[in-house]
Design a protein around this motif. Structure first.
Motif, PDB file in Angstrom:
ATOM      1  N   SER A   1     -24.948   6.059 -32.400  1.00  0.00           N
ATOM      2  CA  SER A   1     -25.282   5.308 -33.625  1.00  0.00           C
ATOM      3  C   SER A   1     -26.753   5.394 -34.064  1.00  0.00           C
ATOM      4  O   SER A   1     -26.829   5.582 -35.307  1.00  0.00           O
ATOM      5  CB  SER A   1     -24.845   3.828 -33.831  1.00  0.00           C
ATOM      6  OG  SER A   1     -25.818   3.071 -32.890  1.00  0.00           O
ATOM      7  N   GLU A   2     -27.446   5.493 -32.970  1.00  0.00           N
ATOM      8  CA  GLU A   2     -29.084   5.743 -33.525  1.00  0.00           C
ATOM      9  C   GLU A   2     -29.415   7.329 -33.765  1.00  0.00           C
ATOM     10  O   GLU A   2     -30.409   7.368 -34.779  1.00  0.00           O
ATOM     11  CB  GLU A   2     -29.849   5.385 -32.207  1.00  0.00           C
ATOM     12  CG  GLU A   2     -31.440   5.322 -32.349  1.00  0.00           C
ATOM     13  CD  GLU A   2     -32.109   5.165 -31.165  1.00  0.00           C
ATOM     14  OE1 GLU A   2     -33.209   5.341 -31.192  1.00  0.00           O
ATOM     15  OE2 GLU A   2     -31.467   4.765 -30.025  1.00  0.00           O
ATOM     16  N   GLN A   3     -28.327   8.373 -33.209  1.00  0.00           N
ATOM     17  CA  GLN A   3     -28.642   9.426 -33.828  1.00  0.00           C
ATOM     18  C   GLN A   3     -28.388   9.796 -35.173  1.00  0.00           C
ATOM     19  O   GLN A   3     -28.969  10.821 -35.677  1.00  0.00           O
ATOM     20  CB  GLN A   3     -27.568  10.188 -32.905  1.00  0.00           C
ATOM     21  CG  GLN A   3     -28.154  10.574 -31.379  1.00  0.00           C
ATOM     22  CD  GLN A   3     -26.915  11.249 -30.625  1.00  0.00           C
ATOM     23  OE1 GLN A   3     -25.765  11.387 -31.078  1.00  0.00           O
ATOM     24  NE2 GLN A   3     -27.368  11.915 -29.731  1.00  0.00           N
ATOM     25  N   LYS A   4     -27.656   8.753 -35.701  1.00  0.00           N
ATOM     26  CA  LYS A   4     -27.322   9.149 -37.363  1.00  0.00           C
ATOM     27  C   LYS A   4     -28.047   8.199 -38.173  1.00  0.00           C
ATOM     28  O   LYS A   4     -28.431   8.570 -39.180  1.00  0.00           O
ATOM     29  CB  LYS A   4     -25.817   8.825 -37.367  1.00  0.00           C
ATOM     30  CG  LYS A   4     -24.875   9.508 -36.576  1.00  0.00           C
ATOM     31  CD  LYS A   4     -23.491   9.202 -36.817  1.00  0.00           C
ATOM     32  CE  LYS A   4     -22.635  10.068 -35.889  1.00  0.00           C
ATOM     33  NZ  LYS A   4     -21.054   9.606 -35.952  1.00  0.00           N
TER      34      LYS A   4
ATOM     35  N   VAL B   1     -28.152  -0.859 -33.199  1.00  0.00           N
ATOM     36  CA  VAL B   1     -26.566  -1.556 -33.672  1.00  0.00           C
ATOM     37  C   VAL B   1     -26.384  -2.808 -32.478  1.00  0.00           C
ATOM     38  O   VAL B   1     -26.380  -2.860 -31.441  1.00  0.00           O
ATOM     39  CB  VAL B   1     -25.411  -0.590 -33.554  1.00  0.00           C
ATOM     40  CG1 VAL B   1     -24.198  -1.259 -33.688  1.00  0.00           C
ATOM     41  CG2 VAL B   1     -25.744   0.465 -34.406  1.00  0.00           C
ATOM     42  N   PRO B   2     -26.019  -3.966 -33.331  1.00  0.00           N
ATOM     43  CA  PRO B   2     -25.650  -5.260 -32.617  1.00  0.00           C
ATOM     44  C   PRO B   2     -24.488  -4.909 -31.426  1.00  0.00           C
ATOM     45  O   PRO B   2     -23.448  -4.108 -31.788  1.00  0.00           O
ATOM     46  CB  PRO B   2     -25.257  -6.063 -33.640  1.00  0.00           C
ATOM     47  CG  PRO B   2     -25.705  -5.745 -34.876  1.00  0.00           C
ATOM     48  CD  PRO B   2     -25.610  -4.313 -34.749  1.00  0.00           C
ATOM     49  N   LEU B   3     -24.664  -5.380 -30.165  1.00  0.00           N
ATOM     50  CA  LEU B   3     -23.638  -5.647 -29.386  1.00  0.00           C
ATOM     51  C   LEU B   3     -23.386  -6.672 -28.766  1.00  0.00           C
ATOM     52  O   LEU B   3     -24.213  -7.548 -28.467  1.00  0.00           O
ATOM     53  CB  LEU B   3     -23.946  -4.631 -28.027  1.00  0.00           C
ATOM     54  CG  LEU B   3     -24.313  -2.898 -28.429  1.00  0.00           C
ATOM     55  CD1 LEU B   3     -24.998  -2.213 -27.136  1.00  0.00           C
ATOM     56  CD2 LEU B   3     -22.999  -2.251 -28.601  1.00  0.00           C
ATOM     57  N   SER B   4     -21.910  -7.094 -28.376  1.00  0.00           N
ATOM     58  CA  SER B   4     -21.392  -8.222 -27.872  1.00  0.00           C
ATOM     59  C   SER B   4     -21.793  -8.228 -26.158  1.00  0.00           C
ATOM     60  O   SER B   4     -22.247  -7.213 -25.817  1.00  0.00           O
ATOM     61  CB  SER B   4     -20.152  -8.477 -28.147  1.00  0.00           C
ATOM     62  OG  SER B   4     -19.317  -7.418 -27.130  1.00  0.00           O
ATOM     63  N   LEU B   5     -22.210  -9.249 -25.709  1.00  0.00           N
ATOM     64  CA  LEU B   5     -22.299  -9.636 -24.332  1.00  0.00           C
ATOM     65  C   LEU B   5     -21.168  -8.846 -23.545  1.00  0.00           C
ATOM     66  O   LEU B   5     -21.616  -7.970 -22.387  1.00  0.00           O
ATOM     67  CB  LEU B   5     -22.289 -10.952 -23.786  1.00  0.00           C
ATOM     68  CG  LEU B   5     -22.545 -11.442 -22.559  1.00  0.00           C
ATOM     69  CD1 LEU B   5     -23.991 -10.927 -22.003  1.00  0.00           C
ATOM     70  CD2 LEU B   5     -22.246 -12.866 -21.802  1.00  0.00           C
ATOM     71  N   GLY B   6     -20.065  -8.626 -23.874  1.00  0.00           N
ATOM     72  CA  GLY B   6     -18.983  -8.041 -23.304  1.00  0.00           C
ATOM     73  C   GLY B   6     -19.338  -6.557 -23.161  1.00  0.00           C
ATOM     74  O   GLY B   6     -18.982  -5.857 -22.055  1.00  0.00           O
ATOM     75  N   SER B   7     -19.530  -6.022 -24.332  1.00  0.00           N
ATOM     76  CA  SER B   7     -19.925  -4.514 -24.409  1.00  0.00           C
ATOM     77  C   SER B   7     -21.107  -4.027 -23.637  1.00  0.00           C
ATOM     78  O   SER B   7     -20.945  -3.116 -23.167  1.00  0.00           O
ATOM     79  CB  SER B   7     -20.216  -4.144 -25.932  1.00  0.00           C
ATOM     80  OG  SER B   7     -19.062  -4.637 -26.724  1.00  0.00           O
ATOM     81  N   ILE B   8     -22.074  -5.054 -23.517  1.00  0.00           N
ATOM     82  CA  ILE B   8     -23.350  -4.783 -22.851  1.00  0.00           C
ATOM     83  C   ILE B   8     -23.040  -4.551 -21.406  1.00  0.00           C
ATOM     84  O   ILE B   8     -23.276  -3.684 -20.677  1.00  0.00           O
ATOM     85  CB  ILE B   8     -24.488  -5.829 -23.108  1.00  0.00           C
ATOM     86  CG1 ILE B   8     -24.808  -5.749 -24.627  1.00  0.00           C
ATOM     87  CG2 ILE B   8     -25.778  -5.586 -22.306  1.00  0.00           C
ATOM     88  CD1 ILE B   8     -25.502  -6.684 -25.264  1.00  0.00           C
ATOM     89  N   TYR B   9     -22.355  -5.684 -20.943  1.00  0.00           N
ATOM     90  CA  TYR B   9     -21.936  -5.846 -19.217  1.00  0.00           C
ATOM     91  C   TYR B   9     -21.204  -4.657 -19.025  1.00  0.00           C
ATOM     92  O   TYR B   9     -21.170  -4.121 -17.835  1.00  0.00           O
ATOM     93  CB  TYR B   9     -21.463  -7.184 -19.064  1.00  0.00           C
ATOM     94  CG  TYR B   9     -20.979  -7.491 -17.688  1.00  0.00           C
ATOM     95  CD1 TYR B   9     -22.120  -7.451 -16.876  1.00  0.00           C
ATOM     96  CD2 TYR B   9     -19.823  -7.298 -17.055  1.00  0.00           C
ATOM     97  CE1 TYR B   9     -21.965  -7.435 -15.449  1.00  0.00           C
ATOM     98  CE2 TYR B   9     -19.589  -7.379 -15.648  1.00  0.00           C
ATOM     99  CZ  TYR B   9     -20.793  -7.397 -14.722  1.00  0.00           C
ATOM    100  OH  TYR B   9     -20.398  -7.642 -13.603  1.00  0.00           O
ATOM    101  N   GLU B  10     -20.012  -3.985 -19.958  1.00  0.00           N
ATOM    102  CA  GLU B  10     -19.206  -2.977 -19.577  1.00  0.00           C
ATOM    103  C   GLU B  10     -20.359  -1.814 -19.345  1.00  0.00           C
ATOM    104  O   GLU B  10     -19.682  -0.946 -18.401  1.00  0.00           O
ATOM    105  CB  GLU B  10     -18.403  -2.921 -20.898  1.00  0.00           C
ATOM    106  CG  GLU B  10     -17.253  -2.019 -20.479  1.00  0.00           C
ATOM    107  CD  GLU B  10     -16.321  -1.806 -21.603  1.00  0.00           C
ATOM    108  OE1 GLU B  10     -15.775  -0.625 -21.670  1.00  0.00           O
ATOM    109  OE2 GLU B  10     -15.909  -2.793 -22.335  1.00  0.00           O
ATOM    110  N   GLU B  11     -21.133  -1.629 -20.089  1.00  0.00           N
ATOM    111  CA  GLU B  11     -22.156  -0.525 -19.683  1.00  0.00           C
ATOM    112  C   GLU B  11     -22.951  -0.661 -19.020  1.00  0.00           C
ATOM    113  O   GLU B  11     -23.175   0.163 -17.989  1.00  0.00           O
ATOM    114  CB  GLU B  11     -23.000  -0.462 -21.148  1.00  0.00           C
ATOM    115  CG  GLU B  11     -23.765   1.090 -21.332  1.00  0.00           C
ATOM    116  CD  GLU B  11     -22.884   2.323 -21.303  1.00  0.00           C
ATOM    117  OE1 GLU B  11     -23.389   3.060 -20.560  1.00  0.00           O
ATOM    118  OE2 GLU B  11     -21.897   2.180 -22.173  1.00  0.00           O
ATOM    119  N   VAL B  12     -23.250  -1.859 -18.394  1.00  0.00           N
ATOM    120  CA  VAL B  12     -24.097  -2.023 -17.245  1.00  0.00           C
ATOM    121  C   VAL B  12     -23.674  -1.753 -16.060  1.00  0.00           C
ATOM    122  O   VAL B  12     -24.248  -1.271 -15.144  1.00  0.00           O
ATOM    123  CB  VAL B  12     -24.571  -3.662 -17.281  1.00  0.00           C
ATOM    124  CG1 VAL B  12     -25.183  -4.141 -15.977  1.00  0.00           C
ATOM    125  CG2 VAL B  12     -25.667  -4.089 -18.236  1.00  0.00           C
TER     126      VAL B  12
END
Length: 529
Positions: free
Chosen positions: A306-309, A316-327
């Protein structure tokens, strides 16, 4: 801001080293005077028309100059005239010293063939798919063969990741310039803009030349589709029979034309974004801990597409769950619990490097880069003026307002006489702003008030960095020139004192080159991030 004088000198030095004095003369003329047409370049440089033409072709090929057409209004009753002008791309010139960094980034994500393809684009500036294939074919080892499809596939991988893009239009048309337009030499530091400045003619030319987003990162594939981020949107259904054959013939012709005519180049913007992310992570690691750095790195990776565009000051806002999934995808994050990740996010909230709103988290890029810039400026002050000056500067930098001499002395525990001496020296060197306050009474008194003007200071520090980078490059060139004969000797003849001299030169070279790399990291903090 106006490009610093030492920035221009450094850019000219880079072009001189890479392409010689004549090309550098044309480049310097454009850097100092702004957009010019060929007759004016010829007049200012005193070169022949053929020499100017060849120099411009080299600079355009290497993405250091953009040509554009300006519509100039004619006199009464006359038709508007079209005039081709050329503008130097200062940032692209400086990127030439970062090619090794760009290749390192690519080597961490892609295979050897992708890296070699990118290396060819960096060396030659612009290449067609056919030229990339011919280059790969000429460098292949005995017993191996390079297939055009494999080169196209490597190009597609790099384009999908936005590390390679189609070249801009050669001469876009710009409407007549308005009075509000600023000179092309002026540009704003991304980190220090307080208000949006008018677009320069350089920015307008680059924007007008850029390919449309649907084509910018696309590569024609063997199956008539388009590789890249717009693949799904470009695939079309094909009917049976004669229409299938007709479409196949058309696609073959189109693909052949694409291989011979469409030019590709490295997308510097994406590499700089990658280096900005790295700088943000290292800043957080130094100020907080590895856990916070891991969480920030995960957020950056999750929001990369999203930052590329869209370029914004927040991710872009992320939920805690999305962040932990990437962590937990990262090796360093596999031992982190959800509570640990949330604790790291709370750490990043004070000071607010990550903004929380309704359970979603977004990165404040400007805040992180500002912290990194402050650290760099404080480091410069410490080396240049000493520890007392460092404490004084840090106080004023954090206060962000005018402070009186006595108050500064009391807070920093530095003698008033020494405080005044240090403040005056830093003011004289343009590190501080000073104001005099006159108090009338039985006896008129004068108070000196001091503050750090970060916008002015960042420009000054950047120019000093360009000066240092130029000096390092000149010193390295001098060292290598002094030992030219020694470097040309075969390795088996470097014995005794010759070997000692060679080892000494090797150490000096490593030291100077590593210093150049570190200094360039600091330059990017102030000029690109």
């Amino acid at each position: 801001m106006v490009v610093p004088q030492y920035g221009i000198k450094f850019a000219v030095h880079i072009i001189t080293n890479h392409f010689g004095d004549r090309v550098a003369k044309v480049c310097e003329c454009l850097l100092r005077r702004g957009p010019l047409n060929r007759p004016n370049i010829k007049r200012y440089t005193e070169l022949t028309d053929e020499q100017v033409k060849n120099s411009l072709l080299v600079l355009i090929q290497q993405n250091c100059v953009q040509a554009f057409i300006v519509e100039q209004l004619g006199g009464f009753g006359d038709e508007p005239r079209l005039n081709t002008q050329y503008v130097a791309l200062f940032d692209n010139i400086l990127h030439r010293v970062r090619f090794a960094k760009f290749l390192t980034i690519a080597s961490q994500e892609f295979d050897k063939q992708c890296v070699e393809l990118l290396q060819g684009l960096l060396e030659h500036g612009r290449l067609t798919l056919k030229q990339m294939f011919e280059r790969a074919k000429s460098s292949e080892k005995e017993g191996t063969s390079v297939v055009l499809d494999s080169v196209r596939e490597s190009l597609s991988k790099l384009a999908t990741a936005h590390y390679v893009e189609r070249c801009p239009a050669p001469e876009p048309l710009l409407m007549a310039a308005t009075e509000e337009e600023t000179p092309a030499r002026k540009r704003g530091s991304k980190s220090s803009k307080l208000v949006e400045e008018p677009e320069t003619i350089e920015q307008r030319a680059v924007a007008a030349a850029a390919p449309v987003e649907t084509l910018r990162f696309s590569v024609i594939s063997t199956d008539s589709g388009v590789h890249g981020e717009n693949n799904d949107n470009n695939l079309t259904s094909i009917t049976v029979g004669q229409k299938r054959k007709h479409n196949a013939l058309e696609s073959d012709e189109s693909r052949t034309a694409d291989e011979l005519t469409v030019l590709y180049r490295a997308n510097f913007e994406e590499f700089i974004r990658h280096l900005r992310h790295k700088a943000c992570i290292e800043t957080v690691r130094a100020r907080l801990d590895d856990g916070a750095a891991t969480v920030l790195g995960a957020m950056l990776e999750a929001t990369r597409s999203s930052e590329q565009k869209v370029k914004t000051r927040y991710s872009v806002p992320l939920s805690l769950g999305s962040i932990y999934e990437e962590v937990i995808k990262r090796e360093a994050g596999r031992n982190m619990t959800l509570d640990h990740a949330k604790a790291s996010l709370n750490q990043l909230g004070y000071p607010p490097l990550v903004k929380e709103s309704n359970g979603s988290y977004s990165i404040e890029f400007e805040k992180i880069i500002e912290l990194a810039q402050n650290d760099e400026m404080e480091s410069v002050v410490l080396k240049k003026y000493g520890r007392d000056a460092y404490r004084i500067f840090r106080l004023l930098s954090k206060a962000n307002c005018l402070l009186e001499t006595d108050k500064i002395s009391d807070i920093t525990f530095v003698e008033k006489k020494d405080t005044l001496k240090i403040l005056h020296k830093m003011w004289k060197d343009e590190y501080l702003d000073m104001e005099k306050l006159f108090m009338s009474g039985a006896r008129q008194s004068v108070f000196f008030l001091w503050k750090v003007n970060k916008t002015t200071l960042s420009r000054y520090v950047l120019d000093e960095m360009f000066h240092a980078a130029l000096n390092l490059s000149l010193r390295l060139a001098h060292e290598l020139d002094q030992e030219k004969e020694l470097l040309n000797l075969p390795a088996d003849r470097r014995t005794g004192h010759l070997l000692d001299r060679y080892n000494r030169l090797k150490k000096v070279r490593i030291l100077l080159e590593s210093s150049q790399m570190k200094l360039d990291d600091a330059i990017m903090l102030f000029h690109y991030f």
